[in-house]
Design an enzyme around this catalytic site. Structure first.
Site, PDB file in Angstrom:
ATOM      1  N   GLY A 241       0.763  -1.244   0.000  1.00  0.00           N
ATOM      2  CA  GLY A 241       0.000   0.000   0.000  1.00  0.00           C
ATOM      3  C   GLY A 241       0.789   1.286   0.000  1.00  0.00           C
ATOM      4  CD  GLU A 276       0.533  -9.301   1.589  1.00  0.00           C
ATOM      5  OE1 GLU A 276      -0.364  -8.535   1.174  1.00  0.00           O
ATOM      6  OE2 GLU A 276       0.283 -10.401   2.094  1.00  0.00           O
ATOM      7  N   PRO A 277       4.748  -5.189  -0.507  1.00  0.00           N
ATOM      8  CG  PRO A 277       6.993  -4.509  -0.656  1.00  0.00           C
ATOM      9  CD  PRO A 277       6.085  -5.490   0.050  1.00  0.00           C
ATOM     10  CE1 TYR A 319      -8.070   1.934 -10.036  1.00  0.00           C
ATOM     11  CE2 TYR A 319      -6.018   2.120 -11.253  1.00  0.00           C
ATOM     12  CZ  TYR A 319      -6.920   1.368 -10.551  1.00  0.00           C
ATOM     13  OH  TYR A 319      -6.667   0.035 -10.350  1.00  0.00           O
ATOM     14  CB  CYS A 346     -12.796   3.266 -31.532  1.00  0.00           C
ATOM     15  SG  CYS A 346     -11.804   3.303 -33.022  1.00  0.00           S
TER      16      CYS A 346
HETATM   17  C1  LIG Z   1      -2.656  -5.178  -4.221  1.00  0.00           C
HETATM   18  C2  LIG Z   1      -2.196  -5.820  -2.984  1.00  0.00           C
HETATM   19  C3  LIG Z   1      -0.919  -5.552  -2.477  1.00  0.00           C
HETATM   20  C4  LIG Z   1       0.025  -4.563  -3.116  1.00  0.00           C
HETATM   21  O1  LIG Z   1      -0.435  -3.262  -2.993  1.00  0.00           O
HETATM   22  P1  LIG Z   1       0.491  -2.037  -3.452  1.00  0.00           P
HETATM   23  O2  LIG Z   1      -0.359  -0.860  -3.201  1.00  0.00           O
HETATM   24  O3  LIG Z   1       0.813  -2.236  -4.883  1.00  0.00           O
HETATM   25  O4  LIG Z   1       1.710  -2.057  -2.580  1.00  0.00           O
HETATM   26  C5  LIG Z   1      -0.517  -6.230  -1.350  1.00  0.00           C
HETATM   27  N1  LIG Z   1      -1.341  -7.124  -0.729  1.00  0.00           N
HETATM   28  C6  LIG Z   1      -2.572  -7.398  -1.189  1.00  0.00           C
HETATM   29  C7  LIG Z   1      -3.407  -8.380  -0.472  1.00  0.00           C
HETATM   30  C8  LIG Z   1      -3.051  -6.754  -2.315  1.00  0.00           C
HETATM   31  O5  LIG Z   1      -4.281  -7.016  -2.762  1.00  0.00           O
END
Ligand SMILES: *Cc1c(COP(=O)(O)O)cnc(C)c1O
Length: 417
Positions: A241, A276-277, A319, A346
């Site tokens: 995130g 989890e980046p 977005y 298109c």
């Molecule tokens: C999309 C996602 C991420 C990665 O998010 P980023 O904003 O790209 O860092 C990590 N964990 C889960 C569960 C996700 O769905």
């Protein structure tokens, strides 16, 4: 702050030490261009900032699943966060071991769970009791034990775009933090599950780390309550995130500052901290390289028509995302123009920038659509029967094509009349 791998030298835009006009000549346009060293240095910034706190950095594969990126990160020691069987397949094909793979997602199928169990991944981040029951049953049938984290919804507002915010009660993701303790208690009846982990992920493109820190506080209290009930939590997965600056005026928290903050809260708590980046590893390491096809004017409105389109990069259409657009050859004497930068698809929604003041570029000129390494190529499609763009990995003054441009033959390969 980590340096950008994209810089002007003698007024030519470069990736690392390679001029982008050379890459366009060899790979054609549109094409994605990534910097290997930018990706690696961001991964290392995460890894280093944890110091000797037990940790795992699991790259969120969905941000960009090019094999060259996956194999480079695997060699550097990264783990992986996957959301489908296909992503697991790609991670393994890239040479990664299954032991550092976590499987997230709200809709895992039985076939995907079986595949992941057979491969022996580290854990599943689970989103419902029904999913727990399915994983338990499949693990039992295969004679395996499955490590489980419930994905908790900590009910903090990520203050980001509504489509990429996930941590509120109203979202489809996670299990309400009020209900999760009881679900852990009931899950003890599943004899094939190992209940030693918790996880969350509150949203994406967070430019303010406070909601992430607030989520961490809530998760740490939850771990205390679960441990008091005899559920020995050892892993805390805080998700991804962290945001990146898409505009020169935007500021994102540095990876080192963010990790140091959360590390300090976790130290002494006896947990392995996982993150989890996705975006923060790859977004700034990539651009979409495109060539101007035409200029036209409708009334007073200027259009710059380029050879990249929404099928190559859908973020602006989806977005209203902002991507800087820079000329590959810089010539300040030409001045600027305010225009919509659009592609050949298109659809009126096919734009890369609207009412944007950019360098006064003309047909034949190359432009770099910046900060496109994350959620770019992976979201591309064959809409309008357009062949998907090539992808190029650059390192130092060298580069190679790591995904060739699709051919017309590729467009019909899977079909029959
Ligand atoms: C999309 C996602 C991420 C990665 O998010 P980023 O904003 O790209 O860092 C990590 N964990 C889960 C569960 C996700 O769905």
């Amino acid at each position: 702050m980590l340096e950008t791998p994209f810089t002007y030298r003698d007024n030519i835009y470069h990736v690392e030490d390679a001029p982008l006009d050379d890459i366009a000549k060899k790979a054609g346009t549109p094409c994605y261009v990534y910097s290997a060293n930018a990706i690696l240095s961001r991964y290392k910034a995460y890894d280093r900032a944890f110091g000797n706190l037990p940790h795992r950095v699991c790259y969120a594969v969905k941000a960009n699943h090019n094999l060259a990126i996956l194999s480079m990160l695997a060699r550097a020691g990264a783990g992986f966060d996957i959301v489908s069987g296909g992503e697991l397949y790609k991670v393994l094909r890239a040479g990664a071991g299954p032991a550092n793979v976590v499987f997230s997602g709200v809709g895992k199928t039985a076939a995907e769970v079986e595949y992941a169990l057979e491969q022996g991944i580290h854990s599943f981040n689970c989103e419902s009791e029904a999913e727990l029951a399915l994983i338990d049953a499949l693990a039992g049938r295969l004679g395996k034990k499955a490590r489980i984290a419930l994905r908790v919804n900590p009910d903090v507002d990520a203050e980001t775009h509504p489509y990429i915010s996930t941590g509120l009660k109203e979202h489809k993701f996670g299990i309400d933090i009020q209900e999760v303790e009881e679900i852990y208690q009931r899950a003890r009846w599943h004899s094939n599950l190992i209940l030693d982990s918790v996880s969350c992920h509150i949203g994406s493109q967070l430019l303010n780390p406070e909601p992430l820190v607030a989520a961490l506080d809530r998760m740490l209290s939850l771990i205390g309550r679960l441990r008091a009930k005899g559920i020995a939590i050892e892993y805390l997965d805080l998700g991804g995130g962290l945001g990146v600056p898409y505009r020169p005026t935007e500021n994102a928290p540095s990876i080192a500052d963010y990790i140091t903050r959360i590390r300090n809260k976790v130290e002494g708590r006896n947990v392995t901290l996982m993150v989890e980046p996705g975006r923060s590893l790859v977004a700034e390491a990539g651009i979409l390289l495109s060539r101007v096809l035409y200029r036209k004017k409708n009334g007073n409105k200027e259009f710059i028509i380029v050879d990249a389109a929404m099928n190559d990069l859908i973020r602006p259409a989806l977005y209203r995302a902002h991507h800087e657009i820079l000329p590959v050859k810089r010539d300040p004497s030409r001045g600027t123009v305010t225009a919509d930068v659009v592609g050949p698809v298109c659809e009126s929604g096919d734009f890369l920038a609207k009412d944007r003041e950019i360098a006064n570029v003309f047909p034949g000129d190359l432009v770099a659509i910046c900060t496109a390494g994350a959620y770019g190529a992976v979201l591309s499609s064959n809409y309008n029967a357009r062949t998907r763009a090539a992808e190029v990995m650059a390192a130092g003054n060298g580069f190679r094509i790591v995904r060739r441009r699709e051919s017309y033959e590729d467009l019909v390969r899977l079909e029959k009349v």
